[in-house]
Each structure stands twice: as C-alpha cells, then as structure tokens.
Design a protein around this motif. Structure first.
Motif, mmCIF file in Angstrom:
data_model
loop_
_atom_site.group_PDB
_atom_site.id
_atom_site.type_symbol
_atom_site.label_atom_id
_atom_site.label_comp_id
_atom_site.label_asym_id
_atom_site.label_seq_id
_atom_site.Cartn_x
_atom_site.Cartn_y
_atom_site.Cartn_z
ATOM 1 N N MET A 6 0.672 -1.000 0.147
ATOM 2 C CA MET A 6 0.086 -0.038 -0.033
ATOM 3 C C MET A 6 0.789 1.298 0.087
ATOM 4 S SD MET A 6 -2.690 1.857 -0.041
ATOM 5 C CE MET A 6 -3.605 0.234 -0.282
ATOM 6 N N HIS A 22 1.403 -2.270 4.453
ATOM 7 C CA HIS A 22 0.799 -3.249 3.870
ATOM 8 C C HIS A 22 -0.663 -2.591 3.805
ATOM 9 C CE1 HIS A 22 3.832 -6.241 3.750
ATOM 10 N NE2 HIS A 22 4.066 -6.315 5.099
ATOM 11 N N LYS A 23 -1.413 -3.150 2.935
ATOM 12 C CA LYS A 23 -2.925 -2.688 2.899
ATOM 13 C C LYS A 23 -3.486 -3.445 4.347
ATOM 14 C CE LYS A 23 -6.743 -3.560 -0.224
ATOM 15 N NZ LYS A 23 -7.405 -2.376 0.326
ATOM 16 N N GLN A 24 -4.246 -2.490 4.778
ATOM 17 C CA GLN A 24 -4.948 -2.702 6.163
ATOM 18 C C GLN A 24 -4.384 -2.718 7.427
ATOM 19 O OE1 GLN A 24 -7.994 -6.045 6.079
ATOM 20 N NE2 GLN A 24 -8.901 -5.371 4.059
ATOM 21 N N ALA A 58 -0.057 2.862 -3.190
ATOM 22 C CA ALA A 58 -0.800 1.798 -4.223
ATOM 23 C C ALA A 58 -0.085 1.620 -5.739
ATOM 24 C CB ALA A 58 -2.248 2.332 -4.633
ATOM 25 N N ASN A 99 -7.439 8.809 -3.089
ATOM 26 C CA ASN A 99 -6.626 7.773 -2.498
ATOM 27 C C ASN A 99 -6.257 8.015 -1.188
ATOM 28 O OD1 ASN A 99 -6.139 5.609 -4.692
ATOM 29 N ND2 ASN A 99 -5.394 7.505 -5.703
ATOM 30 N N THR A 105 -5.742 1.678 5.614
ATOM 31 C CA THR A 105 -4.726 1.474 6.025
ATOM 32 C C THR A 105 -4.547 2.833 6.847
ATOM 33 O OG1 THR A 105 -3.965 0.415 4.026
ATOM 34 C CG2 THR A 105 -2.278 1.427 5.783
ATOM 35 N N SER A 147 -7.807 4.776 0.521
ATOM 36 C CA SER A 147 -7.260 3.491 0.634
ATOM 37 C C SER A 147 -6.233 3.680 1.912
ATOM 38 C CB SER A 147 -6.623 2.987 -0.477
ATOM 39 O OG SER A 147 -5.806 4.074 -1.034
ATOM 40 N N ILE A 148 -5.893 4.956 1.947
ATOM 41 C CA ILE A 148 -4.744 5.097 3.106
ATOM 42 C C ILE A 148 -5.161 6.650 3.882
ATOM 43 C CG2 ILE A 148 -2.944 5.932 1.687
ATOM 44 C CD1 ILE A 148 -0.877 4.626 3.381
#
Ligand SMILES: Nc1ncnc2c1ncn2[C@@H]1O[C@H](COP(=O)(O)OP(=O)(O)OP(=O)(O)O)[C@@H](O)[C@H]1O
Ligand SMILES: [Mg+2]
Length: 232
Positions: free
Chosen positions: A1, A29-31, A65, A84, A194, A161-162
């Motif tokens: 990520m 990392h993702k999440q 990403a 994002n 994340t 996403s973050i």
C-alpha cells in the motif's frame, strides 16, 4: 500500500540547511495500522506530509498503491490525493461557516459529485462516526472530540485507501482519545483502510498493530507493540 525508498528531506532557510530525514525505508501493507512515534522536532509531521503528498521530498521515492507520488505533476497529485489519500489534522481544520454536513460534503464537491449523492454519502459516514444528530450544527457548537470525529468523517468520505493522521488525539482528554482510537480501529476493521498515525501517547501506540520510531532523522521499526514491555 505504501512503500518508501531511500527518502531524505532537508529544509533550506537562506544559507542554512536542516537535514530532517535521512534514508528512510518503509513498507506498510494494506489494512495495516502503524503508529509513528518520536520526540518533538524529530520529523514526524514532515514525514507524514511527504507521505501524503503535501510536499515533495529532497530525495527518494514514495509509492502509494504502486504509484510514485513524487514524480506526479501538481494536478496529477491533487487528483490522486482526492481519490486515494485521507488526512486528519491535530487541529481539525474544519471550515467554521459550513455545517458539519457541509464540511464532510466538501471533498465530494471538489470531486464534482451531484448534490443528492454527496449528501447521502456524507450522512452515511457521519452516522458511522456517531454524529448523525449533529449534522446541521456548526463546528463551534461541537466539543473537541466531536470536531475531530467530523474531521475523520471528512477524511473518509472519499473512501481513501490510506489515511494519515497527525496527532489526531493530541488535543483530547484520555477518555475521548480512547473513543477516537476505537473509531479509527473500528474503521480499519470494517472498511479495511490503512492508517498511519503520528502520536505522542503510548496508549495509542500500544493499541496499533505496529510501531515505528523516528530518532535523529532515521526510522526504527519496533514491530508489534503487543507482548513488549516497553520501547526502550
Ligand atoms: N518549513 C520548514 N522550514 C524549516 N525547518 C522546518 C520546516 N518545517 C519543519 N522544520 C524543522 O524540521 C524539524 C522536524 O519538524 P516536524 O514538524 O516534522 O517535527 P515533529 O516530529 O512533527 O514535532 P512535534 O512532535 O513537535 O510535532 C524541526 O527541527 C523543524 O524545525
Ligand atoms: Mg508534528
């Protein structure tokens, strides 16, 4: 990520140069939820601002990403950030003459979303942070913890996403701090976002999956805080 490679940053004031960050490498990392600690002036906010694309590094690369954000033009970066990246400020940075709903809707206005759709999305996220009833009030009519929840809702309304948070609980009492942290960790679990959270408080660091520490411009990875007595 998030992938940082050989990142360095220095500030130049006239002839004087201050090296703030040196050869930072980091993978998130993702999440994942990562706490970033370090003494005052160690460069935490600088690192967070670089990662969120709020400024450009002196050297090195930052991939979010898979995209190297330091190579983007201003317009590309603005667009990329809108889609994002979320950012939560210690001082909330809400717009005083807009209602709670208006503040949370604002990022969607910039995305060009139609009125009805953006109202629905803003209401849904405000419900998630427990502020459905305060939607039509102004920021000054809310408590500090409630204002921070509005700023969290605003950072999440675009489904980033973050999310980067710079001392999101720095101005709050311990109980409210715990509630805000519950909220962030819950959003991480429910939505898979994340989080990278700058903090001074060990309570925050102890509840995140991973702790990293800035010292003399360099990053130390302390791994998981769980099961460790202290970070000395
Ligand atoms: N725009 C700037 N110009 C010059 N120096 C700067 C600038 N911004 C930050 N610095 C310097 O960079 C160093 C790191 O600052 P930064 O704000 O990143 O620290 P921090 O770890 O977030 O501190 P705090 O915990 O107090 O918020 C400090 O020495 C600061 O003086
Ligand atoms: Mg700071």
């Amino acid at each position: 990520m998030l992938e940082i490679r050989d990142l360095s940053h220095r500030f130049r004031n006239g002839t004087e140069e201050t090296v703030v960050l040196e050869e930072i490498n980091l993978s998130v990392h993702k999440q994942e939820v990562v706490a970033l600690l370090g003494s005052s002036g160690s460069g935490k906010s600088t690192l967070l601002n670089l990662m969120a694309g709020l400024m450009k590094p002196t050297a090195g690369s930052i991939l979010i990403a898979g995209q190297p954000i330091e190579k983007m033009s201003e317009n590309q970066l603005a667009e990329f950030r809108r889609k994002n990246i979320g950012f939560i400020f210690q001082s909330y940075e809400l717009i005083p003459h807009l209602t709670v709903l208006g503040n949370v809707e604002l990022p969607l206005v910039f995305q060009g979303m139609k009125v009805k759709a953006r109202k629905e999305m803003a209401e849904a996220i405000l419900t998630q942070v427990g502020l459905a009833e305060k939607m039509h009030l102004y920021p000054s009519q809310l408590s500090g913890g409630q204002q921070q929840r509005v700023s969290i809702a605003r950072s999440l309304v675009t489904s980033p996403s973050i999310v980067f948070a710079d001392e999101p609980t720095g101005n709050l009492d311990t109980k409210t701090e715990g509630e805000i942290l519950d909220l962030l960790l819950g959003l991480n679990t429910r939505l898979g976002i994340t989080f990278l959270i700058v903090t001074h408080e060990m309570e925050v660091a102890q509840r995140t999956q991973r702790t990293i520490y800035l010292r003399d411009g360099r990053l130390e990875d302390l791994g998981s805080a769980h099961g460790r007595g202290d970070n000395g």
